[in-house]
Design a protein around this motif. Sequence first.
Motif, PDB file in Angstrom:
ATOM      1  N   ILE A  61       0.772   3.890  -3.185  1.00  0.00           N
ATOM      2  CA  ILE A  61       0.380   5.297  -2.948  1.00  0.00           C
ATOM      3  C   ILE A  61       1.475   6.223  -3.398  1.00  0.00           C
ATOM      4  CG2 ILE A  61      -0.141   7.019  -1.130  1.00  0.00           C
ATOM      5  CD1 ILE A  61      -1.671   4.679   0.390  1.00  0.00           C
ATOM      6  N   THR A  62       2.697   6.034  -2.824  1.00  0.00           N
ATOM      7  CA  THR A  62       4.018   6.746  -3.226  1.00  0.00           C
ATOM      8  C   THR A  62       4.443   6.648  -4.710  1.00  0.00           C
ATOM      9  OG1 THR A  62       4.875   6.011  -0.937  1.00  0.00           O
ATOM     10  CG2 THR A  62       6.292   7.162  -2.438  1.00  0.00           C
ATOM     11  N   GLU A 119      -2.122   5.236  -6.347  1.00  0.00           N
ATOM     12  CA  GLU A 119      -2.984   4.920  -5.998  1.00  0.00           C
ATOM     13  C   GLU A 119      -3.570   5.232  -4.643  1.00  0.00           C
ATOM     14  OE1 GLU A 119      -3.048   0.328  -6.002  1.00  0.00           O
ATOM     15  OE2 GLU A 119      -1.726   0.327  -7.798  1.00  0.00           O
ATOM     16  N   SER A 120      -4.853   4.913  -4.284  1.00  0.00           N
ATOM     17  CA  SER A 120      -5.634   5.755  -3.120  1.00  0.00           C
ATOM     18  C   SER A 120      -6.199   4.360  -2.421  1.00  0.00           C
ATOM     19  CB  SER A 120      -6.473   6.701  -3.406  1.00  0.00           C
ATOM     20  OG  SER A 120      -7.480   6.356  -4.249  1.00  0.00           O
ATOM     21  N   SER A 159       0.821  -1.326  -0.077  1.00  0.00           N
ATOM     22  CA  SER A 159       0.035  -0.072  -0.215  1.00  0.00           C
ATOM     23  C   SER A 159       0.834   1.233   0.067  1.00  0.00           C
ATOM     24  CB  SER A 159      -0.826  -0.120   1.025  1.00  0.00           C
ATOM     25  OG  SER A 159      -1.837  -1.222   1.244  1.00  0.00           O
TER      26      SER A 159
END
Length: 298
Positions: free
Chosen positions: A255-256, A260-261, A251
């Motif tokens: 995200i980084t 993505e969220s 995750s």
Amino acid sequence: MSANNVRAGILLMIGAVFVFAVQDGVSRLLADKYNVYLIVMIRYWFFAAFVVAMAARSAGGLRRAATTTQPVLQTFRGLLLIAEVCVTVYAFVVLGLIPTHAIFAAYPLMIAALSGPILGEAVGPRRWAAIGAGFIGILVILRPGFAVFAPEALIAVAAAFLFAVYGLATRFAARRDSAETSFFWTGVTGAVAITVIGLWFWEPLAREDWLWMFLLCLTGAGGHFLLIKSYEQAEASALQPFAYFQLVFVSIIAITFFGESIETNVAIGAVIVVGAGLFTAWRERQLNRRSTGASALR
């Protein structure tokens, strides 16, 4: 087994899943530019070389590692895993790292559900309740019946199912073969199978992408090495809960680096699935302790 060994095993397991999370991120990066078969083929070439090198250094060498009385089952395992890897990498691209891993976290529950009819293992009402809760978690992630439901999510479900069947086949093979033999056949048969397919999809890689490919191969071998070492230190039932750290690491990477969220339904569903998986692992450990204790009294 001492507490120090268990602690070392846990640290090695967390290290292994972190390396595997990096591997998944690199797989997603390369799969955005190249076909899945090419990526998995080159990765498996390196993995097979690693497996052969490990077997050559073990007691008895390659001959002992390759010797099996169930070659059909071992080949089936290798084919299952290579199919699962291809499906999973494809899911990374069309679905994303976070939802794929959130769904994939259900594979231990699938193993528990299938272990009864396939392996004849006893599955009590508490574990069935956990399996049911995990299924509800998957439904929360998928949101069937809503306009936002992504059919691509079923690809991740297929990947989890393939890995669950692979896990069951591995348990069945372990009744007659050593872990070294199963590991050897996994790498070699997988490399042969994906090469037969992958060579038809060969395409040149940009020079800079060979560095990413090398990192992919390195993380694959490194992750398996840490995983093997972790199981040398502690029982699998004690380490399994810490395998869920991979979802956390993935995750962060998603995200980084990929923007993505974490959707609310995915977060809630993942918590339910992981919670059910943790309960199943805890329950299995309790039953193993009781079985060991009963055997000691005989």
